[in-house]
Design a protein around this motif. Structure first.
Motif, PDB file in Angstrom:
ATOM      1  N   HIS A  11     -34.445 -11.900  24.836  1.00  0.00           N
ATOM      2  CA  HIS A  11     -35.293 -11.104  23.951  1.00  0.00           C
ATOM      3  C   HIS A  11     -35.244  -9.599  24.182  1.00  0.00           C
ATOM      4  N   HIS A  59     -43.002  -1.858  24.160  1.00  0.00           N
ATOM      5  CA  HIS A  59     -43.186  -2.270  22.768  1.00  0.00           C
ATOM      6  C   HIS A  59     -43.948  -3.585  22.764  1.00  0.00           C
ATOM      7  N   GLU A  60     -44.932  -3.658  21.913  1.00  0.00           N
ATOM      8  CA  GLU A  60     -45.743  -4.875  21.909  1.00  0.00           C
ATOM      9  C   GLU A  60     -44.890  -6.087  21.516  1.00  0.00           C
ATOM     10  N   PRO A  61     -44.902  -7.143  22.314  1.00  0.00           N
ATOM     11  CA  PRO A  61     -44.077  -8.308  22.007  1.00  0.00           C
ATOM     12  C   PRO A  61     -44.680  -9.144  20.876  1.00  0.00           C
ATOM     13  N   SER A  62     -43.831  -9.922  20.272  1.00  0.00           N
ATOM     14  CA  SER A  62     -44.300 -10.846  19.237  1.00  0.00           C
ATOM     15  C   SER A  62     -45.223 -11.881  19.878  1.00  0.00           C
ATOM     16  N   LEU A  63     -45.958 -12.588  19.045  1.00  0.00           N
ATOM     17  CA  LEU A  63     -46.882 -13.583  19.542  1.00  0.00           C
ATOM     18  C   LEU A  63     -46.136 -14.678  20.312  1.00  0.00           C
ATOM     19  N   GLU A  64     -45.004 -15.059  19.790  1.00  0.00           N
ATOM     20  CA  GLU A  64     -44.212 -16.130  20.416  1.00  0.00           C
ATOM     21  C   GLU A  64     -43.773 -15.704  21.824  1.00  0.00           C
ATOM     22  N   ILE A  65     -43.345 -14.455  21.941  1.00  0.00           N
ATOM     23  CA  ILE A  65     -42.912 -13.983  23.257  1.00  0.00           C
ATOM     24  C   ILE A  65     -44.107 -13.813  24.175  1.00  0.00           C
ATOM     25  N   GLU A  66     -45.204 -13.371  23.637  1.00  0.00           N
ATOM     26  CA  GLU A  66     -46.402 -13.256  24.462  1.00  0.00           C
ATOM     27  C   GLU A  66     -46.776 -14.621  25.044  1.00  0.00           C
ATOM     28  N   GLU A  67     -46.615 -15.651  24.247  1.00  0.00           N
ATOM     29  CA  GLU A  67     -46.909 -16.987  24.755  1.00  0.00           C
ATOM     30  C   GLU A  67     -45.968 -17.395  25.895  1.00  0.00           C
TER      31      GLU A  67
END
Lengths: 381, 381, 381, 381
Positions: free
Chosen positions: A56, A115-123
């Motif tokens: 990612h 950079h703020e990660p996507s929700l999926e990556i945050e999970e």
């Protein structure tokens, strides 16, 4: 609390756990279940590199392709790996090398998190943090085993003290009926806590306190380890083959019981809860008392009504999927499901469990012969 | 050269051998035959403490009674010991601790040597120095194994070079008759080299050079590892069970042979003598050539007529007592005699043998399946 | 005596050895070293079929191609074989089937011998008969083991009696000098008895009688099994691992020593020669007596001067090739040479040795830990 | 039907199962899980002698005290026993001896039954008959293993035919809700079927037919044995360690699949239900199909709606006690409870199950790696 802050806190805690170690303590693997601490340090780092940075973070430069082989634990999806029994044969990468790897990955993670990660990556991130917290707990188990099986009995920390958890003694009565079991709500959970589902329980009673060393000693002194009637057949074989006569870390020295703790070798404290017993021993103790262990469902249904967290509690439940359980696709899906055979569920938490990591629906699991984890006994009837 | 000077020289050489190591390299034990370097460092020190200082140096204060347990190798006479397979599980004493122990004993030894020791003690001393030299050689074997079996293939020393030993090729013819075998004269010897005695040898020829990698490769390429006819029955089992297809440290990478040396992984040098083969392989190679290995007596009778010392040479002789062999009383008597069954004699020396440690009557011995020692092949017919 | 007569005599003797057996006794394999009697019966038959009938008897019809697989012992040249550890798992072919196979081959052999065979084939024939005689001896070992390890202790033959061999006690003194060792002359010999060659022996003394049960009991009662000083290192490991405290077949029942013989369980006869001890035990006994075992050369040089034949005698010699030893080409060449590593030579004969099968140059060999053979101890010094 | 009649019928059926055997087939034990048929014959007899005749038949003369040792299986309460792995080493008592023992006990039982037994003894009697029926089923498993692993592939009975059981294909839908599980009513049951209790099940579907060889072959041909994603971690280790590529008794011969049946080796019948697979394989097959195995509760709740009985069906349930389970006092209490760890439940019955022995609440259990039992796969989702 930002994701970066949470990441920093978890990562620092791992290093703080290892801070009392000598370089040599990081290297050895006295039994197959124990991993060398430097392997843990590298493996949790490899997890972030493999599942976050490499797929990612555009332009991320892998630190060392060989580390993929050295620090993979069991993820068949992501390639070959050092067999678990061989981890203690590797003097390289050195401890210093592993910490350099850790720094390198940490730096990349902080850059990535600008950079703020996507929700999926945050999970995935949250999973990585929970994964590292699980290894923090294993670090305590493994360090204790490494030092506690050294003939010099070195202390981990002479000032180590267990958190105080107050218990009241007695039994809670639970009514027959339908109970809801499994995770619900917003917070993090592992896949094995799903789906939340109904179970029907008969009426039962469950103790509000764990079994103490004094109580367990009575079992020993009454010949509990010599009477097959209390034991499962494979537990009895285990007792005889391994000549087991007491919990792990107990030593009978000139007629007095001593116990190895993270502070070193000490006289046995009779008021402490008994720890480091196998499922076989927990079950035999319960049979000797004319009681039994609770199922994991009985435990969860009653757990709001007693204090817990001193040590993990063996249940009478095998580790099996809940209704509707499904594995995540890809390597992450290897996390829990593939262990759902021949293991026994433990509930609760231990003094080695990181703060915030425990919850009432958490399902821990180990083979029934293992004792190096921090575990104890709660009775039911 | 005084005894103290000799002691200092031997002790420093041990430390110099270990100087390229990282702390972690001192700790691991990948197979039972290999000992962790820090164990060697401690064990040779323990030998001086146990057999010289404690019995003979009045007022000597033992460094640490637990070390007796940790660093005893196999001397049943002097008490319990860490089982050989467990040496790699001990993170403590640390490397630094072991060097402190070493300094402490060294200091005591120098004090002890201020007064001239008795002849009997001087002999024990010389034995202790020869014992440490044997462990110097083992250190090379073990370090090579530890680094050479690490997936990162780290070098011991990028500039390491083997001593040059010139050989001429050909065969020496030896006459039938009586030869004298075994140690004679003034210098140091182990008990297993006595008594010097007569043996009757038939006429034979012995090669003046060792088998090279090129020659051995021909054996491999001709299917030597797939044809049972060249092998002892137990050698053939060993080949099949362990899937052996080449000497230890050889790696076939994309069709090219590489070899791990103390400099790291390198393309195979065809002119070098083949090393790291078992007795089974040496014997199978000889059978494939239509020759055989020399007996240890043939070797000794002819050895003044060729150069030797590249690597130890397997002989066709089992390790057995010479006529009149007798063990010394006490723990020292455990040195050699108790291994005189199921092992095979090697003669010569290797690049890892300390200068001055080798002699024509020296009897080295190992089990026939072992290959981590520095050994090669000399043919006879 | 014609070849056919000799063949008939040997074959009948095999069947006579088995005549007291129950069908079930033919089938089991309690340890890997023991073969089921029906396997022996089939294997010696297979030998004649494979090496005589199939290659040399034109038009011979193989009895059953599967038997080649079932009854091959270790001849890699002639194809796949049932692994030795699996022989006891085969209920088929039945005992009756194996005897039918035997009859079929016997008939073919008698037909084949109607025409006088070539010298080369006659030699093969003689080898086959000697081979069967070796298995006759093994049959005694294996039958004794099978019955002697049954909890019911059944007798092989209640009237079995050992041949009487008179010994005089004392020691013979032998002079230093050259002796000739190995087979010479006309009679049959195995390849391992060649070449006859000179050995140089120091002066020695050798006992004219074997060690008795009474003498060995003294070793036991003096703590011989508890004192590592008498033992080889690997012998000591063997004693401790296997908790050995007496010869095989000795049983201490309520304070009295009993011994299992082919007649069943009996009180220990103190005057009998001790039997069923490992090389380790023989060597430890000798060390305890302040003596040693003879080498095979010492044994052979002196053997005309004492009676022998009660039981095989462990020597201090490893099983190695004589000078000029060479293997026969083909499968027959697998007979002896491939075992020349890690085994110990025994000399003499036992009560289980077929009449006419023994000679002074005969070299028997077994691994040093084995005790189910019929063996004893003769001392030297 | 009188108790004596029932006894006679069960006893005769055991002997009829063994009637095609050769004496040798009764003796061998190719793996630890298999017992020699003569051991079964003796053990079920010993059960009646030990639990009925000796305690309850005044004046009964024990047949042979040694048999207590030979034929005890695992009842620690009643003394020492031959270790399971050693059963195949015993040639005595012979098959004939065992049948004589059987006759002796039968006669005593018939005499004993001349007087009507108490209710308690009648219950013991019924337990003994059910016990013998369980061993009848095991006899089929063990005989098939013994003959099916013989290189000659002998038939048990060339005319053997499996009972026809008609299945319809499709899935039954079951509603979410509370179901009652466990034995109820008058007939015989084992202790592990109690107590009858409520379970809450989510909605599910269960197949009305077992998986066929054709369907399973598709899994094989699609690389099911090479893809770790379908397997439990310990199942994957098992596949790789044992090089498993097909069900037990399947043989790929020159590109065609054959299967060993009780009739001998035959071409694989694609329409038959797949048999002889481990729990790991059953579970991997289900995962490959995107389904799962039913739990034992799902199985029992739905079982009146499909035909079953071709072969035992692995469930996703571990073998654990039902609520309120309690062991009988004394040796009989060792029957079931002590196995309630690390095993997996199977439901249904097989063609080897004695008539009248099966019922919908019956809980069979085996370790997840075992395949010599007669078992198959039913899917759920």
């Amino acid at each position: 609390m930002t994701l970066a802050d949470r990441y920093r806190a978890v990562r620092q805690r791992t290093e703080q756990i290892c801070s009392p170690l000598q370089t040599e303590d990081y290297v050895v693997q006295p039994i197959v279940d124990v991993s060398p601490p430097k392997w843990h340090i590298g493996h949790v780092t490899w997890f972030f590199e493999t599942f976050i940075l490499k797929p990612h973070f555009m332009g991320y430069q892998e630190y060392n392709p060989d580390y993929n082989y050295v620090f993979n634990s069991y993820y068949e999806t992501v390639g070959a790996r050092v067999i678990r029994t061989d981890r203690g044969n590797l003097s390289r990468p050195t401890v210093k090398d592993v910490y350099l790897y850790r720094e390198y990955v940490d730096e990349a993670i902080y850059n990535f998190l600008c950079h703020e990660p996507s929700l999926e990556i945050e999970e995935l991130f949250i999973l990585g943090l929970n994964h590292e917290e699980q290894h923090q707990e294993l670090l305590y188990y493994d360090i204790k085993y490494i030092l506690g099986h050294n003939p010099l009995f070195p202390a981990y920390d002479r000032n180590y003290s267990s958190p105080k958890i107050e218990e009241t003694s007695g039994f809670i009565s639970m009514n027959e009926g339908i109970y809801e079991i499994g995770h619900t709500g917003e917070g993090f959970n592992f896949d094995n806590e799903l789906n939340r589902h109904k179970v029907y329980l008969n009426a039962y009673q469950i103790s509000t306190s764990q079994v103490t060393n004094a109580e367990y000693l009575e079992f020993i002194n009454n010949g509990g380890y010599q009477d097959f009637r209390y034991w499962h057949a494979e537990g009895w074989d285990w007792v005889k083959t391994n000549k087991i006569t007491a919990p792990l870390y107990w030593h009978l020295i000139e007629g007095e019981w001593f116990i190895y703790t993270l502070r070193g070798l000490e006289p046995l404290n009779l008021n402490d809860s008994v720890m480091h017993i196998s499922y076989y021993e927990a079950s035999a103790y319960a049979a000797w008392k004319g009681m039994r262990l609770p199922t994991e469902f009985e435990w969860e249904a009653a757990a709001t009504q007693f204090t817990w967290g001193k040590s993990w509690e063996w249940t009478e439940s095998a580790y099996l999927p809940y209704p509707g359980f499904s594995k995540a696709p890809g390597a992450i899906g290897e996390y829990n499901g593939k262990f759902m055979v021949s293991q026994q569920v433990l509930r609760g938490a231990s003094e080695a469990t990181p703060p915030g990591h425990s919850r009432i629906t958490y399902r821990n699991f180990f083979h029934p012969n293992l004792r190096w984890l921090f575990n104890g006994i709660r009775l039911a009837r």
